[in-house]
Design a protein around this motif. Structure first.
Motif, PDB file in Angstrom:
ATOM      1  N   LEU A  15      11.733  -6.162  -5.232  1.00  0.00           N
ATOM      2  CA  LEU A  15      12.199  -7.527  -5.485  1.00  0.00           C
ATOM      3  C   LEU A  15      13.523  -7.805  -4.794  1.00  0.00           C
ATOM      4  O   LEU A  15      13.895  -8.956  -4.586  1.00  0.00           O
ATOM      5  CB  LEU A  15      12.335  -7.762  -6.992  1.00  0.00           C
ATOM      6  CG  LEU A  15      11.002  -7.765  -7.743  1.00  0.00           C
ATOM      7  CD1 LEU A  15      11.225  -7.944  -9.236  1.00  0.00           C
ATOM      8  CD2 LEU A  15      10.101  -8.876  -7.214  1.00  0.00           C
ATOM      9  N   ALA A  16      14.259  -6.728  -4.427  1.00  0.00           N
ATOM     10  CA  ALA A  16      15.563  -6.916  -3.801  1.00  0.00           C
ATOM     11  C   ALA A  16      15.427  -7.628  -2.456  1.00  0.00           C
ATOM     12  O   ALA A  16      16.338  -8.307  -2.018  1.00  0.00           O
ATOM     13  CB  ALA A  16      16.251  -5.566  -3.610  1.00  0.00           C
ATOM     14  N   ASN A  17      14.299  -7.467  -1.799  1.00  0.00           N
ATOM     15  CA  ASN A  17      14.113  -8.142  -0.520  1.00  0.00           C
ATOM     16  C   ASN A  17      12.726  -8.769  -0.480  1.00  0.00           C
ATOM     17  O   ASN A  17      11.791  -8.231   0.108  1.00  0.00           O
ATOM     18  CB  ASN A  17      14.288  -7.154   0.628  1.00  0.00           C
ATOM     19  CG  ASN A  17      14.732  -7.861   1.882  1.00  0.00           C
ATOM     20  OD1 ASN A  17      14.327  -8.997   2.127  1.00  0.00           O
ATOM     21  ND2 ASN A  17      15.540  -7.208   2.674  1.00  0.00           N
ATOM     22  N   LYS A  18      12.626  -9.911  -1.164  1.00  0.00           N
ATOM     23  CA  LYS A  18      11.307 -10.494  -1.424  1.00  0.00           C
ATOM     24  C   LYS A  18      10.556 -10.848  -0.158  1.00  0.00           C
ATOM     25  O   LYS A  18       9.390 -10.514   0.010  1.00  0.00           O
ATOM     26  CB  LYS A  18      11.454 -11.732  -2.300  1.00  0.00           C
ATOM     27  CG  LYS A  18      11.952 -11.414  -3.691  1.00  0.00           C
ATOM     28  CD  LYS A  18      11.853 -12.624  -4.591  1.00  0.00           C
ATOM     29  CE  LYS A  18      12.542 -12.387  -5.919  1.00  0.00           C
ATOM     30  NZ  LYS A  18      14.020 -12.277  -5.810  1.00  0.00           N
ATOM     31  N   MET A  19      11.249 -11.530   0.754  1.00  0.00           N
ATOM     32  CA  MET A  19      10.574 -12.019   1.963  1.00  0.00           C
ATOM     33  C   MET A  19       9.951 -10.863   2.734  1.00  0.00           C
ATOM     34  O   MET A  19       8.802 -10.924   3.166  1.00  0.00           O
ATOM     35  CB  MET A  19      11.600 -12.737   2.854  1.00  0.00           C
ATOM     36  CG  MET A  19      10.969 -13.486   3.993  1.00  0.00           C
ATOM     37  SD  MET A  19       9.862 -14.756   3.342  1.00  0.00           S
ATOM     38  CE  MET A  19       8.992 -15.186   4.816  1.00  0.00           C
ATOM     39  N   ARG A  20      10.739  -9.797   2.870  1.00  0.00           N
ATOM     40  CA  ARG A  20      10.248  -8.653   3.633  1.00  0.00           C
ATOM     41  C   ARG A  20       9.062  -8.010   2.926  1.00  0.00           C
ATOM     42  O   ARG A  20       8.064  -7.661   3.552  1.00  0.00           O
ATOM     43  CB  ARG A  20      11.368  -7.638   3.798  1.00  0.00           C
ATOM     44  CG  ARG A  20      10.965  -6.484   4.661  1.00  0.00           C
ATOM     45  CD  ARG A  20      11.941  -5.371   4.533  1.00  0.00           C
ATOM     46  NE  ARG A  20      13.234  -5.704   5.084  1.00  0.00           N
ATOM     47  CZ  ARG A  20      14.330  -5.024   4.789  1.00  0.00           C
ATOM     48  NH1 ARG A  20      14.275  -4.021   3.948  1.00  0.00           N
ATOM     49  NH2 ARG A  20      15.475  -5.371   5.324  1.00  0.00           N
ATOM     50  N   SER A  21       9.167  -7.883   1.603  1.00  0.00           N
ATOM     51  CA  SER A  21       8.069  -7.294   0.844  1.00  0.00           C
ATOM     52  C   SER A  21       6.800  -8.127   1.016  1.00  0.00           C
ATOM     53  O   SER A  21       5.714  -7.593   1.195  1.00  0.00           O
ATOM     54  CB  SER A  21       8.436  -7.208  -0.635  1.00  0.00           C
ATOM     55  OG  SER A  21       9.607  -6.453  -0.787  1.00  0.00           O
ATOM     56  N   VAL A  22       6.966  -9.454   0.963  1.00  0.00           N
ATOM     57  CA  VAL A  22       5.809 -10.345   1.102  1.00  0.00           C
ATOM     58  C   VAL A  22       5.135 -10.134   2.459  1.00  0.00           C
ATOM     59  O   VAL A  22       3.917 -10.017   2.558  1.00  0.00           O
ATOM     60  CB  VAL A  22       6.237 -11.821   0.934  1.00  0.00           C
ATOM     61  CG1 VAL A  22       5.150 -12.756   1.433  1.00  0.00           C
ATOM     62  CG2 VAL A  22       6.543 -12.113  -0.519  1.00  0.00           C
ATOM     63  N   LEU A  23       5.958 -10.050   3.509  1.00  0.00           N
ATOM     64  CA  LEU A  23       5.386  -9.879   4.849  1.00  0.00           C
ATOM     65  C   LEU A  23       4.675  -8.533   4.971  1.00  0.00           C
ATOM     66  O   LEU A  23       3.616  -8.434   5.589  1.00  0.00           O
ATOM     67  CB  LEU A  23       6.484  -9.991   5.905  1.00  0.00           C
ATOM     68  CG  LEU A  23       6.982 -11.419   6.127  1.00  0.00           C
ATOM     69  CD1 LEU A  23       8.142 -11.444   7.091  1.00  0.00           C
ATOM     70  CD2 LEU A  23       5.860 -12.305   6.629  1.00  0.00           C
ATOM     71  N   THR A  24       5.261  -7.501   4.348  1.00  0.00           N
ATOM     72  CA  THR A  24       4.618  -6.188   4.398  1.00  0.00           C
ATOM     73  C   THR A  24       3.277  -6.233   3.686  1.00  0.00           C
ATOM     74  O   THR A  24       2.265  -5.749   4.181  1.00  0.00           O
ATOM     75  CB  THR A  24       5.498  -5.150   3.690  1.00  0.00           C
ATOM     76  OG1 THR A  24       6.806  -5.286   4.176  1.00  0.00           O
ATOM     77  CG2 THR A  24       4.991  -3.754   3.944  1.00  0.00           C
ATOM     78  N   ILE A  25       3.305  -6.844   2.496  1.00  0.00           N
ATOM     79  CA  ILE A  25       2.084  -6.952   1.702  1.00  0.00           C
ATOM     80  C   ILE A  25       1.016  -7.695   2.492  1.00  0.00           C
ATOM     81  O   ILE A  25      -0.159  -7.344   2.470  1.00  0.00           O
ATOM     82  CB  ILE A  25       2.385  -7.650   0.361  1.00  0.00           C
ATOM     83  CG1 ILE A  25       3.148  -6.698  -0.546  1.00  0.00           C
ATOM     84  CG2 ILE A  25       1.112  -8.119  -0.307  1.00  0.00           C
ATOM     85  CD1 ILE A  25       3.621  -7.337  -1.826  1.00  0.00           C
ATOM     86  N   LEU A  26       1.464  -8.734   3.224  1.00  0.00           N
ATOM     87  CA  LEU A  26       0.526  -9.564   3.982  1.00  0.00           C
ATOM     88  C   LEU A  26      -0.351  -8.726   4.913  1.00  0.00           C
ATOM     89  O   LEU A  26      -1.554  -8.957   5.023  1.00  0.00           O
ATOM     90  CB  LEU A  26       1.310 -10.606   4.781  1.00  0.00           C
ATOM     91  CG  LEU A  26       0.514 -11.820   5.239  1.00  0.00           C
ATOM     92  CD1 LEU A  26      -0.018 -12.586   4.047  1.00  0.00           C
ATOM     93  CD2 LEU A  26       1.359 -12.714   6.112  1.00  0.00           C
ATOM     94  N   GLY A  27       0.269  -7.741   5.571  1.00  0.00           N
ATOM     95  CA  GLY A  27      -0.493  -6.882   6.470  1.00  0.00           C
ATOM     96  C   GLY A  27      -1.643  -6.193   5.739  1.00  0.00           C
ATOM     97  O   GLY A  27      -2.779  -6.176   6.210  1.00  0.00           O
ATOM     98  N   ILE A  28      -1.319  -5.661   4.562  1.00  0.00           N
ATOM     99  CA  ILE A  28      -2.347  -4.973   3.770  1.00  0.00           C
ATOM    100  C   ILE A  28      -3.370  -5.980   3.239  1.00  0.00           C
ATOM    101  O   ILE A  28      -4.576  -5.731   3.250  1.00  0.00           O
ATOM    102  CB  ILE A  28      -1.686  -4.215   2.600  1.00  0.00           C
ATOM    103  CG1 ILE A  28      -0.811  -3.091   3.136  1.00  0.00           C
ATOM    104  CG2 ILE A  28      -2.728  -3.662   1.651  1.00  0.00           C
ATOM    105  CD1 ILE A  28      -1.567  -1.940   3.733  1.00  0.00           C
ATOM    106  N   VAL A  29      -2.871  -7.138   2.792  1.00  0.00           N
ATOM    107  CA  VAL A  29      -3.775  -8.176   2.270  1.00  0.00           C
ATOM    108  C   VAL A  29      -4.838  -8.512   3.313  1.00  0.00           C
ATOM    109  O   VAL A  29      -6.032  -8.515   3.023  1.00  0.00           O
ATOM    110  CB  VAL A  29      -2.991  -9.456   1.896  1.00  0.00           C
ATOM    111  CG1 VAL A  29      -3.949 -10.618   1.667  1.00  0.00           C
ATOM    112  CG2 VAL A  29      -2.157  -9.220   0.655  1.00  0.00           C
ATOM    113  N   ILE A  30      -4.378  -8.772   4.535  1.00  0.00           N
ATOM    114  CA  ILE A  30      -5.314  -9.157   5.591  1.00  0.00           C
ATOM    115  C   ILE A  30      -6.291  -8.020   5.864  1.00  0.00           C
ATOM    116  O   ILE A  30      -7.498  -8.234   5.970  1.00  0.00           O
ATOM    117  CB  ILE A  30      -4.538  -9.550   6.863  1.00  0.00           C
ATOM    118  CG1 ILE A  30      -3.786 -10.856   6.611  1.00  0.00           C
ATOM    119  CG2 ILE A  30      -5.488  -9.704   8.049  1.00  0.00           C
ATOM    120  CD1 ILE A  30      -2.849 -11.259   7.716  1.00  0.00           C
ATOM    121  N   GLY A  31      -5.773  -6.797   5.938  1.00  0.00           N
ATOM    122  CA  GLY A  31      -6.645  -5.654   6.200  1.00  0.00           C
ATOM    123  C   GLY A  31      -7.718  -5.491   5.129  1.00  0.00           C
ATOM    124  O   GLY A  31      -8.906  -5.401   5.434  1.00  0.00           O
TER     125      GLY A  31
END
Ligand SMILES: Nc1ncnc2c1ncn2[C@@H]1O[C@H](COP(=O)(O)OP(=O)(O)OP(=O)(O)O)[C@@H](O)[C@H]1O
Ligand SMILES: [Mg+2]
Lengths: 402, 244
Positions: A15-31
């Motif tokens: 949660l300390a770096n939400k934007m970055r976490s979201v973008l990282t998650i996005l990669g996995i989400v798409i995969g």
């Protein structure tokens, strides 16, 4: 340090770096979504094609004439009524339940001012309907008598009946002109509809003799349909049919046969093999995107560890063991990839509700387990390298890090 | 697990040591050397330091910038390893300890206070003080109570919920001291704890250290200021990596 504690630290880190976490998650989400959706589409295609083959009947062999291959091949002997008579003798074909000769051509149908071009006018016997798994929606099919007397009666496919009568249920008993000859409608077939083969509902079926007299002539048959006793007897029926036809057509080399027997079960398994390969291809393409998502996690974990080296040094200075640091960062990357996996599964499910033409994607449980499993493994695997690097630092080295 | 059993043995030592340490020094350093880098660019930060600190004493380390004060204190705090020489902590040579046992020593025996506080920016004062207790395996209400007690000791009970950026420099350093004390170590090491503070805040921090000394804690502190050193029982002067 308890598991809950580790998770709390991990969540705080995410949660300390939400934007970055979201973008990282996005990669996995798409995969993950891609894996689920693409395999669902493969499965959907498979079941669509299977059901359209099933709707044609899986225990009916189709015999068609063909020109044998090779230059010195003798002229082909067409399929004839004599072939049908021979095949109908149960002593040679104990596994066959019915034999239906089929002749077909095109014709114009008319009723009053309405005309319709029939792509397929079929002449056959009453067993044709059973062999094709075709059922009547209204009226009845014609009888053996109608065939013997060459009566002008016709059974219409649902598309034809709709075009000519609007209400198919009203068609039986009425007159329709086929190539300007008056036919009485005996019945209307149920809609088959199940995609793929468009002509399934776009046809008219009349007694064999009638169609031969009026449209196609008597010299040859287009097809002979052979229905086996059961779906287990299809192969046996096929070899019996081949034996009789080889004998009658003087075929010694099966490669030079002037006829061809199509076995729907063979067709089905061929198509299944092809579609399996297709699904695997789709899944592996999706797998690559999952891998890319995993590399994204490694990258982020490396950045996170580099950024938080001083925090790691401090935690070690306060007495954190290597295992505790390792656990925190592994938990962080696992939570990230689990979150991504969860959202990906959700999106995959939602996406596969959308119908694409004839194709209704079907989510397979395997692909969900695989995708989620892989995403967790990715978290553990790709997270462990930066986590291990972080945990191995000496406290003062880490604390001095700028 | 072999190392686990060793770790527990070390823990047990913590309990038995105080009785013995009345005679043996808490800190005993012999021929300590520290070299950074190698070859022609090598920096000899410590060139053979001998030092003994007895239980309950208050020692100030002074010396010019670059004389090796921080290097020495980091070794004493088990945050860094010496290049040569022996360091006995409570009579035990620290080279015997493995990674996990060192973590345990940092957690239970030593409280370290940094010049630049080193608090977690995103955590409250209470959470910061709780951190060593988390690694000590304490949970829930007991952990909270001990952390609050430590904050009480440095006079910051009313600031428990505040984050570091909502506290003054002096208050931040007092939180850091509470954190160093919370696991109940017998020894407090402080690297210029008042270096970043104005005189009022410095006074508050030093008063706390005085009280801790009166309560029997061993204190080693680095400072540049003679009036700070004057509060200690003993002052050690470092010059170019050796004690004067
Ligand atoms: N990580 C390091 N790598 C190389 N040299 C270092 C490193 N840390 C310290 N040194 C050198 O070691 C020597 C002693 O440094 P140290 O930090 O112990 O000094 P100090 O007495 O604490 O100084 P100050 O009063 O300025 O804090 C200095 O010459 C410094 O440049
Ligand atoms: Mg220093």
């Amino acid at each position: 340090m308890s598991v809950l504690e580790v998770l709390r630290f991990a969540l705080r880190g995410i949660l300390a770096n939400k934007m970055r976490s979201v973008l990282t998650i996005l990669g996995i989400v798409i995969g993950v979504a891609a894996v689920i959706l693409l395999t669902a589409m493969g499965n959907g295609a498979q079941s669509t094609i299977q059901s359209s083959i099933f709707s044609l009947g899986t225990d009916t062999l189709t015999i068609t004439g063909k020109q044998p291959e090779g230059k010195d091949a003798p002229p082909a002997q067409p399929l004839t009524q004599q072939d049908v008579t021979a095949l109908s003798d149960r002593t040679g074909t104990p596994d066959v339940s019915s034999v239906s000769p089929v002749t077909s051509g095109q014709a114009n149908a008319a009723r009053g001012t309405t005309t319709y071009h029939l792509q397929q006018v079929v002449g056959s016997t009453p067993s044709y309907f059973d062999a094709n798994s075709a059922k009547v929606a209204a009226g009845a099919v014609f009888s053996e008598d109608d065939v013997a007397e060459a009566r002008k009666v016709v059974v219409l496919g649902s598309t034809v009946a709709e075009k000519l009568f609007g209400q198919p249920a009203q068609a039986p008993g009425q007159q329709v002109l086929i190539d300007n000859l008056p036919f009485t409608v005996a019945g209307v077939l149920q809609r088959k509809g199940s995609g793929g083969i468009q002509t399934a509902d776009d046809l008219a079926v009349a007694p064999l003799t009638t169609i031969q007299d009026t449209i196609t002539g008597h010299d040859k048959l287009n097809q002979v349909l052979v229905k086996a006793n059961s779906s287990n007897a299809v192969s046996a029926a096929q070899s019996e049919v081949s034996a009789i036809l080889d004998d009658r057509h003087h075929i010694t080399d099966p490669a030079k046969a002037d006829y061809q027997v199509t076995n729907p079960q063979q067709l089905l398994s061929t198509i299944n093999t092809t579609l399996d390969a297709f699904t695997t291809l789709l899944a592996s393409i999706a797998g690559i995107s999952l891998l890319v998502g995993g590399i994204g996690i490694t990258n982020i974990m490396l950045v996170t560890v580099a950024e938080r080296t001083r925090e790691i040094g401090l935690r070690k200075a306060l007495g954190a063991r290597k295992g505790a640091i390792l656990g925190q960062f592994l938990a962080e990357s696992t939570v990230l990839s689990l979150l991504g996996g969860g959202i990906g599964v959700l999106l995959g499910f939602l996406g596969s509700q959308i119908r694409i033409g004839q194709l209704q994607p079907a989510v397979s449980v395997d692909s969900v387990i695989l995708a989620v499993g892989v995403s967790v493994l990715i978290g553990l695997f790709f997270g462990s390298y930066p986590a291990n690097r972080a945990a191995s630092l000496r406290p003062i080295e880490a604390l001095r890090h700028e | 697990m072999r190392s686990g059993r060793k770790a527990r043995a070390a823990e047990a030592d913590t309990v038995t040591i105080p009785a013995v340490s009345a005679v043996t020094p808490v800190i005993e350093v012999r021929g300590l050397r520290k070299v950074y880098g190698s070859g022609p660019t090598a920096v000899h930060a410590l060139r053979g330091v001998d030092l003994s600190v007895t239980q309950g004493s208050y020692v100030a380390i002074m010396g010019a910038s670059g004389s090796g004060k921080s290097t020495l204190l980091n070794v004493l705090g088990c945050l860094d390893t010496p290049s040569a020489g022996r360091y006995r902590l409570d009579g035990i040579d620290v080279r015997q300890f493995n990674e996990n046992q060192l973590a345990l020593v940092r957690n239970r025996k030593i409280g370290f206070v940094f010049q630049s506080f080193h608090l977690l920016a995103r955590a409250s004062a209470l959470s910061n003080v709780e951190l060593p207790l988390v690694y000590a395996g304490l949970r829930g209400a007991r952990r909270r109570r001990r952390a609050l007690a430590a904050l009480e000791l440095v006079g910051l009970s009313d600031r428990a919920g505040h984050r570091p950026n909502e506290l003054s420099g002096g208050q931040q350093q007092r939180v850091a001291i509470a954190r160093a004390l919370v696991t109940g170590p017998a020894m407090l090491l402080a690297d210029e704890p008042t270096g970043n503070l104005d005189s009022t805040s410095s006074d508050e921090v030093l008063t706390i250290l005085d009280r801790l000394h009166d309560a029997g804690k061993t204190i080693v502190l680095i400072t540049h200021e003679t009036d700070v050193a004057a509060r200690a029982q003993r002052t050690v002067h470092l010059l170019d990596g050796t004690i004067q």
